[in-house]
Every structure is written in structure tokens, then in C-alpha cells.
Design a protein around this motif. Structure first.
Motif, PDB file in Angstrom:
ATOM      1  N   ALA A  27      31.540  -7.226  23.748  1.00 21.02           N
ATOM      2  CA  ALA A  27      31.015  -7.393  25.113  1.00 21.02           C
ATOM      3  C   ALA A  27      29.669  -8.107  25.057  1.00 21.02           C
ATOM      4  CB  ALA A  27      30.899  -6.040  25.789  1.00 21.02           C
TER       5      ALA A  27
ATOM      6  N   ILE B  12      26.103 -17.026  11.834  1.00 15.28           N
ATOM      7  CA  ILE B  12      26.387 -16.824  13.263  1.00 15.28           C
ATOM      8  C   ILE B  12      25.991 -15.403  13.626  1.00 15.28           C
ATOM      9  CG2 ILE B  12      28.197 -16.721  15.020  1.00 15.28           C
ATOM     10  CD1 ILE B  12      27.947 -19.506  13.985  1.00 15.28           C
ATOM     11  N   LYS B  13      25.160 -15.271  14.662  1.00 13.16           N
ATOM     12  CA  LYS B  13      24.767 -13.933  15.114  1.00 13.16           C
ATOM     13  C   LYS B  13      25.520 -13.621  16.413  1.00 13.16           C
ATOM     14  CE  LYS B  13      20.718 -11.075  16.041  1.00 13.16           C
ATOM     15  NZ  LYS B  13      19.264 -11.060  16.247  1.00 13.16           N
ATOM     16  N   LEU B  14      26.121 -12.473  16.433  1.00 10.69           N
ATOM     17  CA  LEU B  14      26.868 -12.050  17.626  1.00 10.69           C
ATOM     18  C   LEU B  14      26.211 -10.789  18.179  1.00 10.69           C
ATOM     19  CD1 LEU B  14      29.418 -13.081  19.060  1.00 10.69           C
ATOM     20  CD2 LEU B  14      30.767 -11.606  17.575  1.00 10.69           C
ATOM     21  N   GLU B  15      25.694 -10.898  19.371  1.00  9.21           N
ATOM     22  CA  GLU B  15      25.072  -9.732  20.016  1.00  9.21           C
ATOM     23  C   GLU B  15      25.971  -9.231  21.128  1.00  9.21           C
ATOM     24  OE1 GLU B  15      20.522  -9.354  20.344  1.00  9.21           O
ATOM     25  OE2 GLU B  15      20.951 -11.485  20.653  1.00  9.21           O
ATOM     26  N   PHE B  16      26.105  -7.939  21.224  1.00  6.67           N
ATOM     27  CA  PHE B  16      26.980  -7.386  22.256  1.00  6.67           C
ATOM     28  C   PHE B  16      26.532  -5.979  22.646  1.00  6.67           C
ATOM     29  CE2 PHE B  16      29.345  -4.863  19.120  1.00  6.67           C
ATOM     30  CZ  PHE B  16      29.136  -5.603  17.963  1.00  6.67           C
ATOM     31  N   HIS B  17      27.034  -5.553  23.814  1.00 12.38           N
ATOM     32  CA  HIS B  17      26.607  -4.273  24.384  1.00 12.38           C
ATOM     33  C   HIS B  17      27.195  -3.081  23.633  1.00 12.38           C
ATOM     34  CE1 HIS B  17      24.756  -5.655  28.210  1.00 12.38           C
ATOM     35  NE2 HIS B  17      25.581  -6.676  28.063  1.00 12.38           N
ATOM     36  N   ASP B  18      26.395  -2.063  23.445  1.00 10.07           N
ATOM     37  CA  ASP B  18      26.875  -0.728  23.074  1.00 10.07           C
ATOM     38  C   ASP B  18      27.698  -0.232  24.269  1.00 10.07           C
ATOM     39  OD1 ASP B  18      27.043   2.087  23.112  1.00 10.07           O
ATOM     40  OD2 ASP B  18      25.157   2.349  22.076  1.00 10.07           O
ATOM     41  N   PRO B  19      28.984   0.140  24.051  1.00 14.23           N
ATOM     42  CA  PRO B  19      29.832   0.489  25.200  1.00 14.23           C
ATOM     43  C   PRO B  19      29.778   1.954  25.616  1.00 14.23           C
ATOM     44  CG  PRO B  19      31.153   0.441  23.218  1.00 14.23           C
ATOM     45  CD  PRO B  19      29.745   0.114  22.795  1.00 14.23           C
TER      46      PRO B  19
ATOM     47  N   VAL C  33      25.697  -8.318  14.954  1.00  9.70           N
ATOM     48  CA  VAL C  33      26.250  -8.534  13.611  1.00  9.70           C
ATOM     49  C   VAL C  33      26.034 -10.006  13.260  1.00  9.70           C
ATOM     50  CG1 VAL C  33      28.024  -6.739  13.737  1.00  9.70           C
ATOM     51  CG2 VAL C  33      28.550  -9.040  14.551  1.00  9.70           C
TER      52      VAL C  33
ATOM     53  N   LEU D 183      23.899  -4.382  20.376  1.00 10.09           N
ATOM     54  CA  LEU D 183      24.204  -4.327  18.949  1.00 10.09           C
ATOM     55  C   LEU D 183      24.279  -5.768  18.427  1.00 10.09           C
ATOM     56  CD1 LEU D 183      27.199  -1.866  19.341  1.00 10.09           C
ATOM     57  CD2 LEU D 183      24.880  -1.229  18.666  1.00 10.09           C
TER      58      LEU D 183
END
Lengths: 444, 97
Positions: free
Chosen positions: A93, B2-9, A63, A61
Motif C-alpha cells: 500500500a 529500489i526503495k519501496l515505502e508503504f503503509h503499515d496496514p 524495504v 514501512l
């Protein structure tokens, strides 16, 4: 229901007709069943799944924000909007954070532990690391979380425990040196927050996030837990093995046969906690103080906890926690782990007249286990089939006044050996560096 | 920005089996019940039987107790075999909660 459907491998968009709970209560008005019967008929004839194949897969994902703080807020909002949060701030995460957490795994990140019920989300080491990253965890916590998840997935009736209205929560008892090494509390306030021993909060919160996000145990939808106690962090704590009186065995050795010194978890599903004021108030002799306290503990246990029927034969009616100073004094007076359990079992039996008054025999009669059903002949009725089913733990602050009873809804008590990576010592050294003090935590 | 990418949990889901094929119509069909005897099933399922019999000519709805009942029995292989052997076109399972 969608969770239950996907949990058995079916596409989750099954045809459903849902009604308010009132219709399922005694004496209810069933008129709406008649009014909406066409919806049933359509579900049986016209309905067709729109999700023939993959119903979802893990993905990244993203943002964007004007500042890091702005992006962090948006990430948290997105997690909540997707029903993946618990209301407290989460660490997104990120790949970097998850890769860091995965340094704590002895297994490949793609290793599949199982499907998390009732939703059936595929649970890998990486899935655990994602949850631990979100929960503010560290790499050295991952081995405990993975063992706890593995134990949960193997626990008898875990799909029902996840979904039931009673709201049982995992109580993860950790034995072995790893507890101190990762700063897991076994002493004062072990069931609550402790900045010096923060491991239990993150591990338990990660387990809870997995239960909700992967297992689908969303309040009122995937889990019908009416009250949902302990839903932020579950209960993850260590037995105080150094506080065991001479000759007493660690819980994992007694219950699971693991040699003392083995790093392990033991998962019990608890459904509530009760404080027992154990200590005497006047001029009791040591013997009177011990015996009065035992009676008070038995009195707390002597209740028709019908949720515990699920574990009547092989599980447990609950966890009795004795403070180390109490265990030591009792051992000096001749009490053993066995004699304490036998006393509690014998004196927590419930007269059948009292059971009948509460309508309890009907629940025994419909229990799935024939051994449990046959217990209806016993009067007084024991709260479990044998004394050994009672989990007795030495833990808590070294203070004599209270014991703690975690009543259970636990068809089994499941143990798992904790596997650590070869680099574990390095992770512990990193933790010392980052957290500022060693395993013999220090400031108070 | 600022781009923040993170895992679908949420973990992946696997669809491993199809839903049972739907019947074109309930008319003339043979329908069974598998009941866990919970949540007013003792009132609702007979009512459903009555409605089906009223609404679909020629439908045959077996009695609620034609198969083993109760949570302890309805999920067993033995019950599934009995249902298959009975030759019903469909079963209604109730009541969940």
C-alpha cells in the motif's frame, strides 16, 4: 486474548496464563491448573502493564531491493512476517496507490468509522483504502467497502462474530446500480472468481484483511474459527435486480426499506454454504417442479444450526439464493416472495424430539436473548422467529437446476446506504479505459 | 537500489483506560467470582477458590454463585453494580474461550 483486551481500550499486554484447549473439555485433567497457580497469583498482584499509553500507531514501512521485483518480494515477505498477509501476493500500500484508491471516497481520509474488534484497531477511510490497495482494488470499489465495513462495525455482536470458533464470514449483498457500474457479479459464478466482474474479490479480500490486520482476527489467536471457510474473500455479490420477477422487491427494499435504485449493502454473517439440487429429473409438471424444489430447500434448512440461535429473533437463519429463471417461473405459478418465505419457514420447523436427540435445547436454554430462550416451548421448533427473517435473494446464473443456501450465524442483518464521491462518473470512465469494456461486460 | 515505502496496514490502537490496580497481596482479601458457566467453570472455579483459601491466610472467597452467572448476565451493568456493592477487593472472571 490480547486482542480482546486492547479492544476494550486496555493496554494489550495483560497478564495471562494460557493452557491447551484440552483442559477446557468435559472430564479433563485439571492438575495443570494447580501446578501453575502461582502464575495466576502473580498476575493478580505483581504484574504491571508496560504499555501505559499508545500501544501502536499507523506508520510507513520500507524495504529495499536490487530491482523492483526484488523489493516487491521483500515487501510481501515483510507483510507475512508481521502477520498482515493472507498467503496470496499483495500490492504494497504505497502512498501513490492509497491516494489513488482514496479518490473513491466521499469522506475525508481521516474520518473514523470505528474500532475494529476484537483488537480495537482504529478504522478510518484511509485504513480501508490501505486494505483495498493491498487487495488489488480500485477507487470505484471503495464506497462499497466503506459501507460494508461500517455495517460490520455496527452489526450486533460483531466482536464475538470475529472471534468465535464457528468462523462466520461476512456475506455482503449489494443492491442498486453501483453493482453493475463497478463490475460486481450477480450472475453465473457470483461467489467465485470472475475476471469480467472482479470487484467482489478485491472488496471481500480487503474486508478480510481489515478483519485480520486491524481487527486482530488471526487464525487460532484472534479468531478461533476452527475451519475458517471463505477466509480469503468473504462473499461480496450483487442481487440480480433485472432478474427480479414483476412485482418483486429488491432485498434492500424488503429488509431495510431503502427505495429501489438505492445503492446499498446488506451484511449477513454466513457460516457455510450448501448446494440444493432443486430441479426435477423426470416428467414433473411446472407446479410439481416448483413444489418439489421448495421442499428440498426446506429440507436443507431443517437442521439444528445452533450458531443461528444468535439471530433467532431479529437476525436471520440464512440466505436462500434463487436463480432468476427459477424466480420467474415460480412467480408465473403464483409464488411471491412472501409465500416462498412462509413455506420455507413453516416446513423447516424441527420436531422437538429431534432437537432433544441432538442436545439442542440446552443451547436454547442458555441463550442470552429471553425471546430465544422462550422458543423452547415451541414444537415443532421454527428455525427463526418469523418468515421475514429468512433472506431471499434472486441471483446466480440463469439456470434452473440449483438453489444455494448460506446458513447464517447472524444476530442482525445490517444495511448501509453507499455514498459515492462527486467524481464517481470519472472513476467509472477510468475503469472502462483500464479494464477494456463497460459495465455491460462483454466478452462471453 | 529500489526503495519501496508503504503503509503499515494494522491501524492505530488507543489505550483509553488503565488496567485495574493490582493488590499488594491476596492475604486477608475478599475475592469474588463472575462466571459465564462455560468451559468447565463449574469445576475450575471451585478448585481455584479452594486453592486461594489454602494458600492465603485470611482470604475470603465468595461462593461461585454469589453473583449472576452465564453469558447473558455477567456483562450487565446490574451485575457490575452488585459486584461493587459487595465490597470485594477483586473478582476473577471466567472462563473465556
Amino acid at each position: 486474548m490480547k486482542n480482546a483486551v486492547s479492544g476494550i481500550g486496555l493496554a494489550p499486554d495483560a497478564a495471562m496464563v494460557t493452557f491447551p484447549i484440552d483442559m477446557f473439555l468435559p472430564g479433563s485433567d485439571l492438575a495443570s491448573l494447580k501446578e501453575r497457580r502461582r502464575e495466576f497469583y502473580d498476575g493478580l498482584t505483581r504484574w504491571k502493564s508496560q504499555l501505559a499509553q499508545a500501544a501502536g500507531s499507523a506508520k510507513m514501512l520500507a524495504v529495499e531491493g536490487a530491482t523492483y521485483e526484488d523489493a516487491l518480494v521483500k515487501a510481501n515477505n515483510l507483510l507475512l512476517a508481521n502477520l498482515w498477509g493472507d498467503g496470496l501476493p499483495l500490492w504494497p500500500a504505497t502512498k501513490e496507490r492509497v491516494d489513488w484508491i482514496l479518490r473513491g471516497s466521499a469522506l475525508p481520509r481521516t474520518h473514523v468509522l470505528g474500532k475494529f474488534p476484537p483488537r480495537g484497531g482504529v478504522t478510518t477511510i484511509e485504513t480501508c483504502a490501505i486494505a483495498l490497495a493491498m487487495a488489488g482494488g480500485r477507487p470505484e470499489y471503495l464506497p462499497v467497502l466503506v459501507a460494508a465495513v461500517d455495517a460490520c462495525l455496527e452489526s450486533e455482536g460483531f466482536d464475538q462474530l470475529q472471534a468465535t470458533s464457528g468462523g462466520p464470514f461476512p456475506a455482503v449483498i449489494v443492491n442498486g446500480p453501483i453493482a453493475k457500474q463497478i463490475r460486481l457479479n450477480s450472475g453465473f459464478g457470483l461467489l467465485g472468481p470472475d475476471p469480467q466482474r472482479p470487484a467482489g474479490a478485491s472488496i471481500g479480500r480487503a474486508l478480510r484483511l481489515l478483519q485480520q490486520n486491524v481487527g486482530g482476527a488471526l487464525p487460532g489467536v484472534g479468531t478461533m474459527a476452527i475451519f475458517g471457510g471463505m477466509r480469503y474473500t468473504n462473499a461480496v455479490f450483487a442481487e440480480d435486480e433485472e432478474g427480479l420477477p414483476p412485482g418483486w422487491q429488491p432485498h434492500a427494499a424488503e429488509r431495510h426499506g431503502y427505495p429501489p435504485g438505492t445503492n446499498s449493502v446488506s451484511v449477513v454473517f454466513a457460516s457455510g454454504v450448501a448446494n440444493v439440487r432443486r430441479r426435477g429429473a423426470k416428467k414433473e409438471t411446472p407446479e410439481e417442479d416448483a413444489l418439489n424444489g421448495m421442499w428440498r430447500m426446506a429440507d436443507f434448512m431443517r437442521t439444528p444450526n445452533l450458531a443461528a440461535l444468535a439471530g433467532w429473533e431479529k437476525g436471520t437463519p440464512g440466505i436462500m439464493m434463487l436463480a432468476p429463471v427459477v424466480a420467474r417461473r415460480m412467480a408465473e405459478l403464483g409464488w411471491t416472495q412472501r409465500s416462498i418465505r412462509e413455506f420455507l419457514w413453516e416446513h423447516s420447523k424441527i420436531p422437538m424430539a429431534q432437537m432433544r436427540r441432538a442436545g439442542a435445547p440446552a443451547w436454547i436454554e442458555i441463550d442470552a436473548n429471553p425471546v430465544t430462550r422462550s422458543s423452547i416451548k415451541l414444537d415443532p421448533w421454527p428455525i427463526c422467529s418469523k418468515p421475514d427473517n429468512i433472506v431471499l435473494i434472486v441471483a446466480g446464473g440463469s439456470h434452473p437446476t440449483h438453489s444455494y443456501w448460506l446458513q447464517a450465524h447472524s444476530p442482525s442483518v445490517t444495511g448501509r446506504v453507499i455514498r459515492v464521491p462527486e467524481s464517481f462518473e470519472r472513476l467509472l470512465a477510468d475503469a472502462d479505459r483500464d479494464l477494456g469494456c463497460g459495465e455491460d461486460v462483454c466478452r462471453i | 537500489m529500489i526503495k519501496l515505502e508503504f503503509h503499515d496496514p494494522s491501524g492505530a490502537l488507543e489505550v483509553t483506560q488503565p488496567h485495574a490496580p493490582r493488590l499488594a497481596s491476596l492475604e486477608g482479601r475478599r475475592i469474588g467470582f463472575v462466571s459465564n458457566e462455560q468451559w468447565q467453570a463449574y469445576r475450575m472455579l471451585p478448585m481455584l477458590k479452594e486453592m486461594l483459601e489454602q494458600d492465603f491466610p485470611g482470604v475470603a472467597v465468595l461462593p461461585v454463585d454469589a453473583f449472576p452467572q452465564g453469558n447473558a448476565l455477567i456483562g450487565t451493568e446490574e451485575t457490575a453494580a452488585l459486584v461493587k456493592k459487595s465490597g470485594v477487593d477483586a473478582v476473577i472472571v471466567g472462563n473465556a474461550a
